[in-house]
Design a protein around this motif. Structure first.
Motif, PDB file in Angstrom:
ATOM      1  N   CYS A  11      47.066  43.360  39.896  1.00 56.45           N
ATOM      2  CA  CYS A  11      48.503  43.089  39.220  1.00 56.45           C
ATOM      3  C   CYS A  11      48.934  44.518  38.899  1.00 56.45           C
ATOM      4  N   HIS A  12      50.040  44.445  38.244  1.00 55.08           N
ATOM      5  CA  HIS A  12      50.601  45.988  38.030  1.00 55.08           C
ATOM      6  C   HIS A  12      49.975  46.327  36.514  1.00 55.08           C
ATOM      7  N   CYS A  13      49.697  45.446  35.532  1.00 53.41           N
ATOM      8  CA  CYS A  13      49.217  45.900  34.278  1.00 53.41           C
ATOM      9  C   CYS A  13      47.895  46.307  34.356  1.00 53.41           C
ATOM     10  N   GLY A  14      46.962  45.738  35.312  1.00 56.09           N
ATOM     11  CA  GLY A  14      45.722  45.957  35.518  1.00 56.09           C
ATOM     12  C   GLY A  14      44.850  44.837  34.965  1.00 56.09           C
ATOM     13  N   LYS A  15      45.121  43.650  34.484  1.00 55.80           N
ATOM     14  CA  LYS A  15      44.505  42.592  33.931  1.00 55.80           C
ATOM     15  C   LYS A  15      43.699  41.963  35.004  1.00 55.80           C
ATOM     16  N   CYS A  75      50.269  37.210  36.990  1.00 54.88           N
ATOM     17  CA  CYS A  75      49.735  37.674  35.832  1.00 54.88           C
ATOM     18  C   CYS A  75      50.913  37.352  34.836  1.00 54.88           C
ATOM     19  N   THR A  77      51.160  38.697  31.878  1.00 55.90           N
ATOM     20  CA  THR A  77      51.570  39.699  31.285  1.00 55.90           C
ATOM     21  C   THR A  77      52.662  40.677  32.099  1.00 55.90           C
ATOM     22  N   CYS A  78      52.372  40.840  33.377  1.00 51.82           N
ATOM     23  CA  CYS A  78      53.459  41.632  34.195  1.00 51.82           C
ATOM     24  C   CYS A  78      54.140  41.012  35.335  1.00 51.82           C
TER      25      CYS A  78
END
Ligand SMILES: [Zn+2]
Length: 120
Positions: A11-15, A75, A77-78
Motif C-alpha cells: 500500500c502507500h503508507c507501507g503497513k 489498508c 490507514t492509507c
C-alpha cells in the motif's frame, strides 16, 4: 513459456507489504465493474500459493458486496487497495494483485486486457 518473477508490493503508507510471483508478460485485467471502475485497479491474478503477505494483516479492512465471494481488501490507514482475495467457481483460492502497487514495474510496458465485469 512463462516469465514468472517475484515482485514486492504494498500500500502507500507501507503497513501492507507482500511478495508475489507473477508473469507480467501476460496481460493484466482492467475491469469496468462497479468497484473497479471507481478504484482503477489493474489486476494480475495468481494462485494463493504465489502470494505471501509480509506485513499488515491487521491493517487490512475487508469490503464485500454483491455475492460476497471476493474480499476487496484495503489498508485502513492509507486506503490503497493493493490486493484482493477470492475463490474461483471450482474452489481454487486466488489473489488479485493490483499491479499499480508493485515496486519498480513500468506500467506502460504492461499489456492490459479489458474485462466487461459490469455485464457479469
Ligand atoms: Zn497503507
Amino acid at each position: 513459456m512463462t516469465e514468472l518473477k517475484t515482485y514486492e508490493g504494498g500500500c502507500h503508507c507501507g503497513k501492507v507489504r507482500y511478495s508475489v510471483k507473477l508473469d507480467l508478460s501476460q496481460p493484466v485485467v482492467s475491469c469496468n465493474c462497479s468497484i473497479c471502475s471507481k478504484t482503477g485497479t489493474m489486476l494480475g491474478f495468481v494462485p494463493v500459493e504465489n502470494f505471501t503477505l509480509r506485513s499488515g494483516e491487521k491493517d487490512l479492512t475487508d469490503y464485500q458486496f454483491n455475492k460476497k465471494v471476493i474480499h476487496h481488501l484495503f489498508c485502513s490507514t492509507c486506503g490503497v487497495r493493493s490486493f484482493g482475495k477470492g475463490t474461483t467457481p471450482d474452489g481454487r483460492q486466488m489473489v488479485a494483485v493490483n499491479v499499480r502497487c508493485l515496486d519498480g514495474v513500468d506500467l506502460e510496458s504492461i499489456k492490459v486486457m479489458k474485462v466487461d465485469g459490469k455485464s457479469f
